[in-house]
Motif scaffolding. Structure first.
Motif, PDB file in Angstrom:
ATOM      1  N   ILE A  15       3.915  -3.203   5.263  1.00 28.96           N
ATOM      2  CA  ILE A  15       4.854  -2.162   4.818  1.00 28.96           C
ATOM      3  C   ILE A  15       5.349  -1.427   6.049  1.00 28.96           C
ATOM      4  CG2 ILE A  15       5.158  -0.110   3.392  1.00 28.96           C
ATOM      5  CD1 ILE A  15       2.843  -1.075   1.684  1.00 28.96           C
ATOM      6  N   SER A  16       6.576  -1.175   6.090  1.00 27.53           N
ATOM      7  CA  SER A  16       7.152  -0.503   7.264  1.00 27.53           C
ATOM      8  C   SER A  16       6.745   0.973   7.263  1.00 27.53           C
ATOM      9  CB  SER A  16       8.685  -0.614   7.241  1.00 27.53           C
ATOM     10  OG  SER A  16       9.213   0.088   6.126  1.00 27.53           O
ATOM     11  N   VAL A  20       5.974   4.053   4.239  1.00 25.24           N
ATOM     12  CA  VAL A  20       4.696   4.777   4.151  1.00 25.24           C
ATOM     13  C   VAL A  20       4.946   6.293   4.073  1.00 25.24           C
ATOM     14  CG1 VAL A  20       2.584   5.350   5.397  1.00 25.24           C
ATOM     15  CG2 VAL A  20       3.376   2.974   5.295  1.00 25.24           C
ATOM     16  N   LEU A  21       5.857   6.752   4.917  1.00 31.59           N
ATOM     17  CA  LEU A  21       6.183   8.178   4.904  1.00 31.59           C
ATOM     18  C   LEU A  21       6.810   8.599   3.579  1.00 31.59           C
ATOM     19  CD1 LEU A  21       6.332  10.837   6.438  1.00 31.59           C
ATOM     20  CD2 LEU A  21       8.554  10.102   7.350  1.00 31.59           C
ATOM     21  N   PHE A  22       7.675   7.732   3.058  1.00 32.40           N
ATOM     22  CA  PHE A  22       8.325   8.034   1.783  1.00 32.40           C
ATOM     23  C   PHE A  22       7.318   8.098   0.646  1.00 32.40           C
ATOM     24  CE2 PHE A  22      10.379   6.522  -2.116  1.00 32.40           C
ATOM     25  CZ  PHE A  22      11.360   7.482  -2.260  1.00 32.40           C
ATOM     26  N   LEU A  23       6.357   7.171   0.632  1.00 30.25           N
ATOM     27  CA  LEU A  23       5.330   7.162  -0.415  1.00 30.25           C
ATOM     28  C   LEU A  23       4.416   8.404  -0.326  1.00 30.25           C
ATOM     29  CD1 LEU A  23       4.353   3.368  -0.437  1.00 30.25           C
ATOM     30  CD2 LEU A  23       5.586   4.619  -2.210  1.00 30.25           C
ATOM     31  N   CYS A  24       4.111   8.841   0.889  1.00 31.14           N
ATOM     32  CA  CYS A  24       3.262  10.044   1.051  1.00 31.14           C
ATOM     33  C   CYS A  24       3.941  11.284   0.485  1.00 31.14           C
ATOM     34  CB  CYS A  24       2.941  10.240   2.532  1.00 31.14           C
ATOM     35  SG  CYS A  24       1.772   9.012   3.179  1.00 31.14           S
TER      36      CYS A  24
END
Length: 404
Positions: A15-16, A20-24
């Motif tokens: 996963i880019s 990851v930042l968007f999911l957090c």
């Protein structure tokens, strides 16, 4: 990671970093939404929501507390302190008066109990109980062993006799008695003569006191203490046996002040303190009143005065520690110094003999008592009191028509 050959193997990201930042961020927001829904507190039962009126009141209070709210006038701290001190003083004064009143009531109850045990009069409606009968006033006529003719002249004029005297007590609550102690030789000829006179008229009150001109202050204390123990009255009056009295007018005068506590009624005066020995009314303790030429404090003249029940009770309770001066009217005034007593100066209690009292009676201002200042009583009272009674008396029916 290193492989077996010692080379470095580069791992591929599944996963880019952007995802990851968007999911957090998404998880964080979802967590906040979930927490707010779970932890909303329900309203407590019995607690109503704030009304618009209450909300406005809170808003006004908040605005008034705001230092920038210029229309609110601030009260200085000094004023708050003064108000607090005043309240403390008022509370202390009220407490002191309450304690004083309770002490008076306790003393009166004690005196009443002792008088019942000694056989004091009890109300006919309360036979079998310990409740004493209530009287309006007790009039004590100060007399001496040598004053038999004076007593007879009083009996023949303003003092009712026989059935009329008893009816006066029963219907009007007015008790009138001659007041006398005993001789230095107890049970001697003077005492036996007084006992015989009392058996004939039934109008003499005996005191536990040795008679003597220089003991008038002690006799005054004994009179009030004895009268309080025998009769539960609103007022206690002392009068000399060479003074003319209108009983109905006296009662009406006292009735005007019955709602006032601690009343001292008479013709108030302030005579000179006489330091010279051998003169009449000499004061051996003149030095207590300051330099020569000073005057006494204001007090009622001794021919006739009246005090309320609480003051008579005060004298009865403190009779052993009350100081006696040479003159009994000065002594009485001294006993009330420092007490919260209302001094009432009524000049109708010291009218002159005719024509003075006669002119006043014709004008509708009937005198309570009449005497001559030059004699401290009616001059030659045995011979003249009948004339004073005829010209200045209120009439025989006045006392029966009067309402106290």
């Amino acid at each position: 990671m290193k492989n077996r050959g010692g080379g470095v193997q580069v791992s591929r990201s599944v996963i880019s970093r952007k995802w990851v930042l968007f999911l957090c961020l998404g998880s964080f927001c979802a967590g906040l939404l979930f927490t707010n829904r779970i932890w909303i507190l329900p309203e407590a039962k019995g607690v109503a929501r704030m009304t618009a009126f209450e909300s406005e009141r809170l808003k006004l209070v908040a605005e008034g507390c705001d230092p920038s709210f210029s229309s609110v006038k601030r009260v200085p701290k000094k004023i708050f302190k003064e108000v607090s001190n005043t309240q403390n003083i008022d509370m202390k004064t009220t407490l002191d008066k309450t304690i004083s009143s309770l002490e008076m009531e306790l003393a009166a109850a004690k005196a009443a109990h002792e008088s019942i045990l000694s056989g004091a009069p009890v109300s006919e409606n309360d036979k079998g109980s310990t409740k004493r009968r209530k009287y309006f006033m007790v009039v004590g006529v100060n007399t001496a062993f040598s004053s038999r003719k004076r007593r007879d002249s009083v009996r023949a004029t303003w003092m009712p006799q026989g059935d009329k005297r008893r009816a006066l007590e029963a219907e009007k609550g007015i008790v009138v008695r001659f007041v006398i102690g005993h001789s230095a030789t107890l049970g001697g000829i003077l005492d036996r003569a007084i006992e015989a006179e009392d058996q004939k008229h039934g109008d003499i009150m005996r005191l536990d006191h040795v008679e003597g001109y220089l003991e008038l202050s002690a006799k005054t204390k004994a009179y009030f203490a004895t009268a309080v123990s025998l009769w539960d009255a609103e007022y206690y009056v002392k009068v000399d046996d060479d003074v003319h009295v209108n009983i109905a007018t006296l009662g009406e005068t006292l009735a005007r002040h019955r709602r006032k506590p601690r009343v001292y009624i008479g013709c108030m005066k302030s005579g000179p303190v006489l330091s010279q020995r051998g003169v009449r009314y000499h004061e051996p303790e003149f030095w207590k009143f300051g330099d020569n030429g000073n005057k006494y404090f204001r007090h009622a003249t001794g021919q006739l005065y009246a005090i309320s029940k609480d003051l008579a009770t005060y004298i009865s309770v403190n009779k052993n520690v009350l100081h006696k001066f040479a003159n009994e009217d000065v002594s009485l005034g001294a006993w009330f110094i420092g007490l919260d007593v209302q001094h009432i100066d009524d000049r109708r209690l010291c009218c002159g003999t005719p024509p003075d009292c006669e002119w006043k009676a014709q004008a509708g201002n009937v005198c309570v008592s009449s005497f001559d200042w030059s004699c401290s009583g009616i001059c030659r009272s045995v011979d003249r009191i009948k004339e004073v009674h005829r010209r200045c008396g209120e009439g025989e029916d006045a006392v029966w028509k009067a309402k106290f």
